[in-house]
Write an enzyme that holds these catalytic residues in place. Structure first.
Site, PDB file in Angstrom:
ATOM      1  CD  GLU A 139      -2.988  -0.596   2.482  1.00 53.63           C
ATOM      2  OE1 GLU A 139      -2.828   0.451   3.147  1.00 53.63           O
ATOM      3  OE2 GLU A 139      -3.830  -1.460   2.778  1.00 53.63           O
ATOM      4  CD  GLU A 151     -11.823   1.619   0.319  1.00 49.99           C
ATOM      5  OE1 GLU A 151     -12.237   0.586   0.869  1.00 49.99           O
ATOM      6  OE2 GLU A 151     -10.615   1.939   0.257  1.00 49.99           O
ATOM      7  CE  LYS A 185      -9.999   3.091   4.804  1.00 53.07           C
ATOM      8  NZ  LYS A 185      -8.647   3.001   4.225  1.00 53.07           N
ATOM      9  CD  GLU A 199      -7.483   7.333   7.136  1.00 52.27           C
ATOM     10  OE1 GLU A 199      -7.571   6.158   6.718  1.00 52.27           O
ATOM     11  OE2 GLU A 199      -6.398   7.906   7.300  1.00 52.27           O
TER      12      GLU A 199
END
Length: 500
Positions: free
Chosen positions: A263, A317, A320, A326
């Site tokens: 990541e 997303e 999250k 985030e």
């Protein structure tokens, strides 16, 4: 007998050469912690459209595995932390999981890695001790079905697994994790599996902006940070963090374990205090990262060392938790439009939106030769445009209106622009391996008129301009060169065999 041995030798050497030529790759993490994402089939189509060949998912969701079947895309799948206890306790649990969740989809779905647990040192509760037993059970299950050599087993970690990361040469693992790290490193070394690390220079900059420059975090620094112990020079934080991990591994005498970045990335939006979380910074970081990886640059401590990297993440997303950043690490919005332009070839800035034409930066645009390009690169790109690129280069021939000035940059500019206008006026159509650049001033002069999209009768779609790598100007030159070299090697080796 001698001939047979020679043939075996040739085949073995060719396989070695092909392996050495594989180089580093860039993949994408496909997180699904959201309630507005497209179905996995659509996500797989998006990945295929943009020639992304490597994808990491965080579980073994059946719909996702089915969606990537017969795509040729290599998947890294995950065993979530919630499954570590049953996976570590009983071999039968893992055998059943492999039989029911993995084997029905393999090899149509090309699974190459299984990550057992994710950043366990960052999770509440003492689950670290479960990781290695679970990894061993997964490997044992793979061995039973003959897949232990085709699917590698590892686990991912945050940079918090280190107690020191600066200077890089002082990199050291946190001693509190030694009880499970040592057997894990032994497992990785014995099975030729990589140490998987999640690297985020963004967080280091955000939390210590007074000590770390933004350019250093974005691969844009013009100055160098010197490691006082080794004299190695660092121009970006990513390399410094990777080398800290290498030095930590070497300190424990694990010198053969490769590092893989599972990541990394940069958020495009954040809370009011997260001023560095912008689309421009995200584009800059990921573009520079890809170029750094694809060029097999390596790091100051490991120059030329292969380093495979996964960018986080495919989509924003919305579920999250935490700060606004985030939820904004995605390359794409849930509607599959791009958050910013990114080129996975590492040679330019590509519009990776869903296929809509990107017509200009500010009205009409043209494509010309970059004054930063090497003469050889310009010549190769010009030859390609006037050949395989199907550009009509009559105008730059002697006695024709665009022949003067008779120089490479001028001729290449005319050819580049013609290809650009004919192929959707997109960034990718003006890349030419980094030799092209878009401008908003008409480069026409005297009787040499540069084409515009409106004046051209056959404007191709953006999808056409972004077709397969084999037909793209971004990749035509190196691939042809590689094939010539490989063909020469094969011819020489076969001639050698004939004389054995």
């Amino acid at each position: 007998m001698g001939r047979d041995f020679g043939l075996v030798f040739v085949v073995s050497l060719l396989l070695l050469l092909l392996d050495l030529c594989s180089g580093s790759f860039v993949g994408v993490c496909y997180g699904r912690n959201a309630d507005d994402l497209p179905v996995p089939d659509k996500a797989a189509e998006l990945v295929k459209l943009h020639n992304i060949k490597y994808v990491r998912i965080y579980d073994s969701n059946v719909q996702v595995l089915k969606a990537f079947a017969n795509t040729g895309i290599e998947l890294m799948i995950g065993v979530p932390n919630s499954d570590l206890l049953p996976f570590s306790q009983f071999q039968s649990n893992v055998d059943t999981w492999l039989k029911n969740s993995i084997l029905p989809h393999y090899p149509a779905t090309k699974i190459t890695y299984i990550t057992v647990g994710a950043e366990v040192t960052e999770t509440p509760g003492n689950i670290s001790a479960l990781v290695v037993p679970a990894m061993k059970n997964v490997l044992a299950a793979l061995r039973k079905v003959g897949l232990s050599r085709k699917i590698k087993v590892s686990s991912t970690h945050s940079l918090g697994v280190l107690s020191r990361s600066f200077p890089p040469s002082a990199g050291a693992f946190n001693s509190s994790h030694a009880f499970f790290l040592k057997p894990m490193l032994e497992f990785l070394a014995e099975n030729s599996s990589p140490f998987m690390i999640d690297i985020y220079p963004y967080y280091a900059y955000r939390d210590s902006a007074t000590n770390i420059s933004l350019n250093y975090a974005l691969f844009e620094s013009s100055s160098e940070v010197i490691d006082p112990n080794t004299g190695l020079l660092y121009t970006n934080m990513f390399d410094a963090q990777i080398d800290a991990l290498y030095f930590a591994l070497m300190a424990l005498n694990f010198k053969t374990i490769k590092v893989m970045v599972t990541e990394t990335g940069w958020p495009s939006k954040g809370s009011p205090k997260e001023t560095a979380a912008t689309p421009d910074n995200a584009q800059t970081y990921n573009t520079n990262l890809i170029r750094h990886v694809i060029n097999n640059t390596g790091t100051p401590a490991k120059p030329g060392q292969e380093l495979d990297v996964y960018i986080f993440s495919l989509f924003n997303e919305n579920r999250k938790p935490g700060l606004e950043s985030e939820r904004n690490w995605g390359l794409f919005y849930p509607d599959q439009t791009s958050v910013y332009n990114l080129d996975f070839t590492g040679r330019g800035s590509v519009d990776i939106a869903t296929g809509a034409n990107s017509t200009s930066l500010n009205g009409t645009t043209w494509c010309i030769a970059s004054n930063k390009s090497l003469e050889m690169d310009l010549q190769n790109a010009l030859d390609w445009a006037c050949g395989s690129g199907n550009v009509d280069c009559t105008a730059i021939q002697p006695s024709q209106p665009c022949f003067e000035p008779d120089n490479l940059a001028s001729h290449a500019s005319y050819a580049f622009n013609s290809f650009y206008q004919q192929n959707g006026v997109t960034d990718v159509a003006c890349s030419f391996g980094g030799a092209g650049i878009r401008v908003d001033r008409d480069p026409s002069y005297d009787s040499c008129i540069y084409m515009t999209a409106g004046s051209n009768k056959t404007i191709a779609s953006n999808t056409t301009a972004m077709s397969s790598k084999s037909s793209s100007p971004l990749n035509a030159f190196p691939s042809v060169f590689s094939m010539v070299i490989l063909a020469t090697i094969i011819s020489f080796l076969l001639e050698t065999v004939n004389h054995v």
